[in-house]
Enzyme design. Structure first.
Site, mmCIF file in Angstrom:
data_model
loop_
_atom_site.group_PDB
_atom_site.id
_atom_site.type_symbol
_atom_site.label_atom_id
_atom_site.label_comp_id
_atom_site.label_asym_id
_atom_site.label_seq_id
_atom_site.Cartn_x
_atom_site.Cartn_y
_atom_site.Cartn_z
ATOM 1 N N ASP A 333 0.857 -1.181 0.000
ATOM 2 C CA ASP A 333 0.000 0.000 0.000
ATOM 3 C C ASP A 333 0.897 1.236 0.000
ATOM 4 O OD1 ASP A 333 -2.336 1.595 0.312
ATOM 5 O OD2 ASP A 333 -1.971 1.692 2.461
ATOM 6 N N GLU A 442 -3.699 20.557 0.229
ATOM 7 C CA GLU A 442 -4.306 21.857 0.459
ATOM 8 C C GLU A 442 -3.916 22.394 1.829
ATOM 9 O OE1 GLU A 442 -7.883 22.606 -2.131
ATOM 10 O OE2 GLU A 442 -5.782 23.078 -2.366
ATOM 11 N N LYS A 508 -5.374 26.957 -9.770
ATOM 12 C CA LYS A 508 -4.182 26.121 -9.591
ATOM 13 C C LYS A 508 -4.514 24.716 -10.054
ATOM 14 C CE LYS A 508 -5.103 24.613 -4.866
ATOM 15 N NZ LYS A 508 -4.717 24.696 -3.453
ATOM 16 N N ARG A 537 5.211 16.896 -5.345
ATOM 17 C CA ARG A 537 3.920 17.032 -6.002
ATOM 18 C C ARG A 537 3.771 18.502 -6.389
ATOM 19 N NH1 ARG A 537 0.634 13.367 -1.608
ATOM 20 N NH2 ARG A 537 -1.147 13.568 -2.995
ATOM 21 N N THR A 538 3.670 18.765 -7.671
ATOM 22 C CA THR A 538 3.699 20.145 -8.165
ATOM 23 C C THR A 538 2.301 20.673 -8.459
ATOM 24 O OG1 THR A 538 3.994 19.345 -10.429
ATOM 25 C CG2 THR A 538 5.987 19.859 -9.177
ATOM 26 N N THR A 617 -2.526 1.353 -4.724
ATOM 27 C CA THR A 617 -3.049 2.445 -3.910
ATOM 28 C C THR A 617 -4.377 2.941 -4.455
ATOM 29 O OG1 THR A 617 -2.597 4.700 -3.127
ATOM 30 C CG2 THR A 617 -1.672 4.080 -5.259
ATOM 31 N N ASP A 619 -5.022 6.079 -4.312
ATOM 32 C CA ASP A 619 -4.761 7.498 -4.560
ATOM 33 C C ASP A 619 -4.757 7.816 -6.059
ATOM 34 O OD1 ASP A 619 -4.227 10.108 -3.929
ATOM 35 O OD2 ASP A 619 -2.668 9.607 -2.483
ATOM 36 N N ASP A 725 -1.501 -1.101 5.991
ATOM 37 C CA ASP A 725 -1.767 -0.657 7.359
ATOM 38 C C ASP A 725 -3.229 -0.319 7.607
ATOM 39 O OD1 ASP A 725 -1.389 2.882 7.519
ATOM 40 O OD2 ASP A 725 -1.704 1.675 5.739
ATOM 41 N N ASN A 728 -8.676 -1.223 4.408
ATOM 42 C CA ASN A 728 -8.848 -1.487 2.976
ATOM 43 C C ASN A 728 -7.765 -2.398 2.412
ATOM 44 O OD1 ASN A 728 -6.987 0.734 3.402
ATOM 45 N ND2 ASN A 728 -6.965 0.965 1.197
#
Length: 987
Positions: A333, A442, A508, A537-538, A617, A619, A725, A728
């Site tokens: 994960d 954010e 953005k 991460r841009t 993942t 994500d 961990d 899920n």
């Protein structure tokens, strides 16, 4: 999660009749699978519920008090080895088939079963205690009298993690909004915005929830991928390999028995003689094999848990420690496993100048000197104004363009309370402020603007407020918000500044989406690439100033588009895109998701050990790719092939052909595309993916994670390990051959469901390279030596029977056979679990040693045949030597051969040892002492007057020397001219 929920006012209902209750109970008892039905849950009134609900409990137990004994016996006798010995032991009740004493066969079998049952009972008690600990957690339930520590399916719970489906009733926020976390469902710790039920949100106070008469109607439960109740019985590959070898031994035993009967000429009741020979040669298959391996597994588990270098590690399944030494695929994960899910602002690039963590004080200085107050300021010098204004505009854009909400807790005498008070009563100090948003990125950006002097202090649906370093409050009215979507890859906001009335459109997003929106520049693409290679991460930030007329025109067209009946989404997107042109590029930001400790060296260690790592993942694709690079899952010089989204067979075919032309590149694919590829081109996709040095699957559901594990098992026949961990990850962990859970921020569900539990990802290196490697090599050596111990005595029996006219008469009877497999040789043989070829530090320094184990060479038919040849040679020498050298009486043959046999076994253990441990020496001495001491009590088998003579001693020594010396010479020559890899390192 439950859908189609309706809260309705109640009407009085009649109670069910006794006959109906009886019928329903009978149906539920007889029906094998319960039918799922819609549910009616009364709000805060459990006494009104018409049906009972199942307990919301975690259950990892395999048995209960009724099924324990049958279950354990089934698990044992499904193995050919134990079933075979049960049949042999039962055959001794038949007089014509009886070979020796009953205890010769039943005592070892009973001992094996007793040890197994004790081990299973210990594991089951531990599982029961873990489940009880999790299921006994108390949750704060809202009642009429106040908080109450009880849980029930219709309880009203607040301010806590809720381990069930839930309905959001009310919040202290006026708008009814609340941020929730679903990390136990999807593994992501992002906060998600949800709105409370309107009719209950309008109630004046929390207590009024009990004054209304209402119930919740929910549709019947659908397929729930987040439910993990089930029993799994794991069997290691080494057990399966040994089971196959015992079948081969049984075949050899039957063939040998048939040969003996054939040499007799099939005279008389030859079928009975055949079965007697089968029983006579039953020691070819050693019953002590299972008990030795099971005790060894328990010893390995104890060593793992006592290792001070991996504190907190727990072995929850003691049957498969050897699996840790044969892994080829590690499926991991991302969130909470490789990363801490804590975002940190690392870089701000303005095109001509870049600021890192060590130069943030310069930005703070610019903000302090350039922040405009409410009064007009005289113009600053041109150069100074250029730098300061650009920094200020960039920071202000970052502080305004987001969906973050500052949250303040009410405090009474320093204690947090339920925020029922008004905003005027709340503490708005910096220490009392926390931020909530749908993305941790954010929050990291807003925290950074706070650190440099521009603080978000308040936000509602209509406005937000910033505080300057001088303490001034700047108010901005929110005119429009365009939320982030996976398709647009950007978000925007239009605000009007209260002091000046200026309208500004801030936006953005990802560089791929923003590159065509911002004005021409020559640095954005290059700097985005540089930050991406660092694993950052841009986000590209831009703005556009709007006049009142421009905004009014946009608002008119925007509202009209939102009212469209046909193609509403397309028309709304077209209106928004009309603003997204020639925007002023303000800055490029870089945020880092902090990795877990020592993730990079651990992944490098695993790669060097030949383990292929797949990251699964839930994500986003961009986030997963960044983490793959920053963690060095994908090395800097490796290309990354991002699998384009596909929705049908044709697109999948084209994209697979495109991917096939790539070589030595990592694969990044989304869950949706993966689903399409597996539907049409399962074999082709898995074949290509397995050739990649690394694979990243993003937007994966828990079911897909488990599906990928099973695909690798089916198509590669290699051992898989899954580590995670969160709740899920449980399905993936249980589907893998070896499951590892990390106790982390997402709870203990993964840890409790796994075979092994660790506290940090970096511990997996030592767990595999040291303990996994040692467990496999030790069990392979132990298993083969125990089989050798059975084969050598069976060879002696075969020689004895062939010399004495193929009679089915046992060479050794009674206690000699029991003692041979127990007190005479058990301790030295079992001491092999302490052996190691290299030190732990060396195994970690040279992970390439691990790669050899995946080929299974430590336990194969080749090594097995070598041990067969050794057993045949030594058994023949011992038996023929005793027959040649004995004097007049047959009892001398038994004394000479059995004593030489015991000494040979002790010397063979010494031959196998690669690193001596003091307990090994003690075991050898204890076994030898036990045998010598028992000679005085074995008058039935030995002639005491003969075994005390020098003749006996020299005959035993000569036979033992002939049986062992050649093997010692061969071992010396092999290490001299063809040393194994570990011996080179040891030297």
């Amino acid at each position: 999660p439950t859908e189609n929920l309706h809260i309705q006012p109640t009407m009085s209902t009649s109670s069910m009749s006794i006959l109906d209750c009886c019928c329903e109970c009978l149906v539920h008892t007889c029906r094998r699978k319960k039918e799922l039905k819609a549910r009616t849950v009364w709000l805060g009134h459990p006494e009104k519920c018409e049906e009972k609900y199942p307990k919301n409990a975690i259950k990892n137990q395999k048995y209960n008090i009724v099924t324990f004994v049958p279950g354990v016996l089934y698990q044992q006798f499904k193995f050919f080895l134990n079933l075979y010995f049960l049949v042999v032991a039962c055959s001794q009740f038949v007089p014509s088939l009886k070979i020796g004493y009953l205890y010769t066969y039943w005592a070892p079998l009973g001992f094996v079963l007793a040890v197994t049952m004790v081990r299973e009972a210990v594991d089951e008690v531990r599982r029961c205690r873990r489940d009880k600990e999790m299921n006994s957690q108390l949750y704060s339930k809202l009642t009429v009298r106040g908080d109450h520590n009880v849980t029930h399916p219709d309880d009203i719970i607040h301010n806590q993690r809720i381990p069930a489906d839930m309905i959001f009733m009310r919040t202290s926020e006026k708008t009814g909004s609340c941020f929730i976390r679903t990390d136990q469902l999807d593994g992501e710790t992002d906060w998600k915005l949800r709105i409370a039920v309107a009719c209950t949100q309008r109630l004046p106070a929390l207590g009024d929830l009990f004054s209304i008469s209402a119930y919740v109607y929910a549709q019947k439960p659908e397929l729930d991928i987040h439910s993990f109740e089930g029993n799994f019985t794991r069997v290691g590959l080494l057990d399966l390999e040994l089971n196959r070898l015992t079948k081969a031994l049984f075949l050899a035993q039957v063939v040998l028995s048939v040969v003996m009967v054939a040499l007799q000429g099939f005279l008389g009741p030859w079928f009975r003689n055949l079965f007697r020979f089968v029983v006579l040669f039953s020691y070819i298959i050693p019953i002590s094999l299972r008990v030795n391996l099971d005790m060894g597994k328990s010893a390995y588990g104890w060593m793992i848990m006592k290792d001070e270098n991996i504190p907190g590690t727990v072995v929850r399944t003691s049957t498969i420690p050897e699996e840790l030494g044969r892994l080829v695929y590690l499926l991991t994960d991302k969130t909470g496993t490789l990363t801490q899910n804590e975002m940190v602002f690392k870089r701000l690039h303005l095109g001509t100048v870049s600021y890192g963590t060590d130069t943030m004080d310069e930005i703070q200085s610019h903000i302090i000197h350039s922040t405009p107050s409410r009064k007009p300021q005289p113009p600053a010098p041109k150069v100074r104004k250029s730098v300061s204004s650009r920094i200020h505009e960039a920071v202000k854009a970052i502080a305004l363009c987001h969906n973050v909400t500052p949250v303040y807790e009410s405090r009474v005498n320093g204690v947090s309370t339920e925020p029922e008070s008004t905003e005027a009563d709340q503490d708005f100090s910096d220490d009392n402020r926390t931020y909530q948003a749908s993305s941790p990125d954010e929050v990291a950006l807003v925290r950074w603007t706070e650190s440099v002097g521009l603080t978000l202090v308040n936000r509602d649906l209509m406005s937000l407020q910033l505080k300057t370093p001088a303490g001034h409050i700047l108010t901005y009215y929110i005119l429009q918000i365009f939320p982030f979507t996976s398709e647009s890859k950007r978000m925007g906001i239009i605000v009007r500044e209260e002091a000046t009335g200026d309208i500004t459109f801030y936006m953005k997003g990802a560089d791929v989406a923003m590159a065509s929106i911002v004005q021409y520049n020559d640095w954005l693409e290059e700097e985005c690439g540089n930050m991406a290679r660092e694993g950052l991460r841009t986000l590209v930030v831009a703005k556009k100033s709007l006049t009142e007329e421009q905004y009014q025109d946009f608002e008119s067209r925007y509202n009209q588009a939102k009212l469209s009946i046909h193609d509403r989404a397309l028309k709304v997107a077209a209106v928004v895109e009309s603003l997204e042109r020639e925007m002023e590029l303000l800055c490029l930001t870089g945020v880092e998701d902090q990795l877990q400790a020592d993730v990079r060296p651990t992944l490098e260690l695993l790669r060097n050990a030949g383990i292929k790592i797949w990251m699964l993942t839930g994500d986003k694709l961009e986030t997963a790719t960044c983490i793959a690079k920053s963690s060095h899952l994908v090395s800097r010089n490796q290309d990354v092939h991002v699998f384009r989204p596909v929705s049908n067979r044709g697109e999948a075919h084209l994209e697979l052909n495109s991917f096939r032309r790539k070589h030595d590149c990592a694969l990044v694919i989304s869950g949706d595309s993966l689903e399409v590829c597996l539907r049409y081109y399962e074999h082709e996709f898995v074949e290509l993916a397995c050739q990649c040095p690394a694979v990243v699957c993003c937007r994966c559901s828990p079911t897909q994670k488990a599906q990928i594990v099973r695909l690798l098992q089916q198509h590669t026949d290699n051992r898989t390990c899954a580590i995670g961990d969160g709740g899920n990850d449980v399905s993936m962990i249980q589907a893998a051959d070896c499951g590892i859970g990390i106790e982390g921020k997402e709870g203990k569900q993964a840890s409790l469901a796994a075979d092994f539990s660790i506290t940090q990802f970096k511990h997996i290196g030592r767990l595999l390279m040291v303990h996994g490697r040692n467990s496999y090599k030790r069990s392979a050596a132990l298993g083969q030596f125990v089989m050798h111990r059975g084969m050598i005595i069976s060879t002696m029996q075969a020689v004895f029977s062939s010399i004495f006219y193929f009679a089915s008469v046992p060479l050794y009877q009674g206690f000699l056979m029991v003692g041979y497999a127990t007190i005479y040789t058990m301790f030295p043989v079992f001491s092999l679990v302490l052996d190691q070829d290299v030190k732990p530090e060396m195994a970690l320094l040279y992970p390439e040693l691990y790669k050899d184990l995946t080929k299974g060479r430590s336990l194969s038919f080749k090594t097995f045949l070598i041990w067969v040849l050794i057993s045949v040679y030594q058994g023949g020498i011992l038996m023929y030597g005793a027959l040649v050298l004995f004097d007049q009486e047959f009892v001398h043959v038994v004394a000479i051969s059995f004593t030489a046999l015991i000494l040979t076994e002790l010397l063979m253990v010494a031959l196998m040892v690669r690193t001596w441990h003091w307990l090994m020496v003690v075991a050898e001495l204890i076994s030898l002492g036990c045998y010598l001491a028992s000679l005085a009590f074995l008058n039935e088998y030995f002639d005491l007057s003969f075994i005390t003579t020098r003749v006996f001693l020299w005959k035993v020594c000569v036979i033992t020397l002939v049986s062992c010396l050649p093997l010692y010479i061969i071992k010396y020559l092999k290490r001299k001219f063809s040393p194994p890899s570990y011996s080179k390192l040891s030297s």
